[in-house]
Motif scaffolding. Structure first.
Motif, PDB file in Angstrom:
ATOM      1  N   ASP A 177      40.001  19.330  77.752  1.00  0.00           N
ATOM      2  CA  ASP A 177      40.833  18.168  78.083  1.00  0.00           C
ATOM      3  C   ASP A 177      42.177  18.621  78.640  1.00  0.00           C
ATOM      4  O   ASP A 177      43.118  17.845  78.708  1.00  0.00           O
ATOM      5  N   GLU A 178      42.258  19.896  79.053  1.00  0.00           N
ATOM      6  CA  GLU A 178      43.527  20.471  79.491  1.00  0.00           C
ATOM      7  C   GLU A 178      44.066  19.830  80.758  1.00  0.00           C
ATOM      8  O   GLU A 178      45.275  19.713  80.943  1.00  0.00           O
ATOM      9  N   ASN A 179      43.177  19.422  81.656  1.00  0.00           N
ATOM     10  CA  ASN A 179      43.585  18.700  82.856  1.00  0.00           C
ATOM     11  C   ASN A 179      42.507  17.682  83.196  1.00  0.00           C
ATOM     12  O   ASN A 179      41.391  17.742  82.669  1.00  0.00           O
ATOM     13  N   VAL A 180      42.855  16.750  84.057  1.00  0.00           N
ATOM     14  CA  VAL A 180      41.946  15.643  84.358  1.00  0.00           C
ATOM     15  C   VAL A 180      40.658  16.141  85.007  1.00  0.00           C
ATOM     16  O   VAL A 180      39.569  15.628  84.728  1.00  0.00           O
ATOM     17  N   ILE A 181      40.742  17.174  85.855  1.00  0.00           N
ATOM     18  CA  ILE A 181      39.554  17.630  86.571  1.00  0.00           C
ATOM     19  C   ILE A 181      38.553  18.250  85.607  1.00  0.00           C
ATOM     20  O   ILE A 181      37.358  17.919  85.634  1.00  0.00           O
TER      21      ILE A 181
END
Length: 504
Positions: A177-181
């Motif tokens: 879940d570190e970034n949207v991608i």
């Protein structure tokens, strides 16, 4: 989290090297691994090579060379989605909660809390019996399918990872879940599992009867098929994109097990070897596989409504005034932010496809000024962090590894470093790729390390398709029969395959 290292250990005597200091007790023994297996240590691929330990001044000088030049045309040929598929794969293989830049690390003492297998434990967690909140319940019994969440503005029907009331993702690996991608990629694989369950439980149940193994229920059959199709993508799509063709064909050969029989995939390893249990080489984890950092674009267009935005900004992710200015994660997906995968993978003749940066020594600006959530109290410059960790773990120089595998090392002029001398392995891998065919793939050293580790881990896993069924071919529909790519997975799932309607 802290660990009490005081009791229970036996003195190992004075360490021979401060870089390889075992201290009193192996770090990690105070943690209970999430994996049910009892192995997963880090180790060295090239144990006979001496460490190269640059001082802080040299690290700073090299890091300054790695800032992406303003206005440079650095896009490569690999679609941008493979950068984050690479991150997703890394999270599937490795998890080291005890590592720290504030202390000297011994790879023999570090514990890899992920199984060193392509088994999607970052998606499945510990399974529906042990983590039932990740799965739907079917009439009070364990469910087969993942729980799926909704983005903000639920009436729009946009999907997100399942989250608790704080917005924390309920998934097998919180790093996804570190970034949207990467969070939308995690969601895509969860939906892929659900879709395979639907396929197996269709009205006639013919798929389940055809493809299940003895004793497999619906969940186990779906999980195995998802894992094997994922492994096929790792080998035949991702790996083939990033390593040079000569090395790829040298490590993965097609040979017949019996005379005149059908050719099957056979792995030939020349440098990655283990005695009892496979391990994670630090030359891979700390250097060669960090090539993906150079592929990160300064900004991405997520869909027709959102972007271009950076993956994060120097300000805290949690600041309300900042949350719509970046693609950072650890939050509920904003309305209208569902990904359009045609902008990240080859889903057809899309003119909107974004490409990753070429593999070279340059890092885009967002990586050189990390937000506090990712910096973790250490330097916010990712180039300096990577170089420092390589030094503290005593990695050999790039030239040493090149000689060890029988390649001609880059010379001082090629390396373009301040002063003459050894090059840190991570920098060497990036510079080698940059000079080989303009950064379209990794060079000789990077390709050899990544190919042997990927295919070695797959061949060592008794449950992989390569070990359990070496002649297996994908059974789900792809563009070509017997093949299966990331684009095929997206099209089969349906999530993110279509363009989002414009607001205008």
């Amino acid at each position: 989290m802290t660990v009490d290292m005081a009791g229970g250990g036996h003195s190992l005597g004075l360490p021979a090297s401060s870089i390889r200091n075992h201290a009193r007790v192996r770090r990690g023994l105070g943690y209970v691994p999430e994996s049910s297996l009892s192995f997963g240590f880090y180790g060295r691929m090239f144990r006979r090579l001496d460490p190269y330990i640059p001082d802080d001044a040299r690290i700073d000088a090299i890091a300054r060379l790695m800032r992406e030049p303003v206005g440079a045309a650095l896009d490569g040929k690999i679609p941008a989605g493979y950068t984050y598929l690479g991150q997703f794969i890394d999270h599937d293989l490795t998890f080291d909660p005890t590592s720290s830049l504030q202390r000297r690390n011994d790879p023999d003492a570090l514990v890899n809390f992920r199984t060193p297998r392509f088994d999607l434990d970052s998606v499945y967690g510990r399974g529906p019996a042990d983590q039932p909140y990740l799965y739907e319940m079917a009439h009070g019994a364990e469910g087969h399918r993942f729980v799926i969440g909704q983005a903000k503005g639920e009436a729009r029907g946009e999907l997100d990872l399942p989250r608790d009331f704080r917005g924390v993702a309920l998934i097998g690996d919180p790093r996804n879940d570190e970034n949207v991608i990467v969070s939308q990629l995690q969601l895509t694989f969860m939906l892929f599992h659900n879709k395979v369950c639907d396929w197996l439980t269709a009205d006639d149940a013919a798929a389940y009867e055809t493809h299940r193994s003895a004793g497999e229920g619906i969940f186990d059959c779906a999980q195995r098929l998802v894992r094997w199709h994922y492994q096929w993508i790792v080998v035949h799509d991702f790996l083939k994109q990033i390593v040079d063709a000569t090395t790829y064909k040298d490590v993965l050969r097609h040979e017949s097990l019996i005379p005149q029989g059908e050719a099957v995939e056979q792995v030939t390893l020349r440098f990655f070897a283990w005695r009892h249990e496979i391990f994670m080489p630090i030359e891979f984890a700390v250097a060669a596989y960090r090539f993906g950092h150079s592929m990160v674009r300064p900004a991405y267009t997520l869909n027709s409504r959102v972007g271009p935005l950076p993956v994060f900004t120097p300000e805290s992710v949690g600041q309300p005034r900042n949350e719509m200015r970046h693609l950072g994660g650890f939050r509920r997906l904003p309305a209208n932010w569902q990904v359009e995968w045609r902008r990240f993978f080859h889903l057809g003749g899309s003119a909107d496809l974004q490409h990753a940066r070429r593999i070279d020594r340059y890092l885009s600006p967002p990586l050189l000024d990390l937000p506090p959530e990712l910096a973790g109290g250490a330097t916010a410059n990712l180039a300096r962090r990577n170089l420092t960790r390589g030094a503290r773990l005593g990695l050999p120089s790039g030239q040493q590894v090149a000689l060890a595998i029988g390649a001609q090392p880059l010379d001082d002029e090629d390396l373009d470093l301040p002063g003459k001398g050894p090059a840190p392995l991570w920098y060497y891998v990036l510079r080698e790729a940059e000079l080989r065919d303009g950064g379209r793939t990794l060079g000789t050293v990077g390709s050899r390390i990544v190919s042997e580790v990927f295919l070695g881990m797959l061949s060592a896993d008794p449950f992989s398709y390569l070990s359990a069924a070496p002649g297996w071919k994908p059974v789900l529909c792809g563009v070509k029969p017997g093949e299966f790519s990331m684009a095929d997975l997206i099209n089969f799932t349906g999530f993110g395959a279509a363009a989002q309607p414009s607001l205008h």
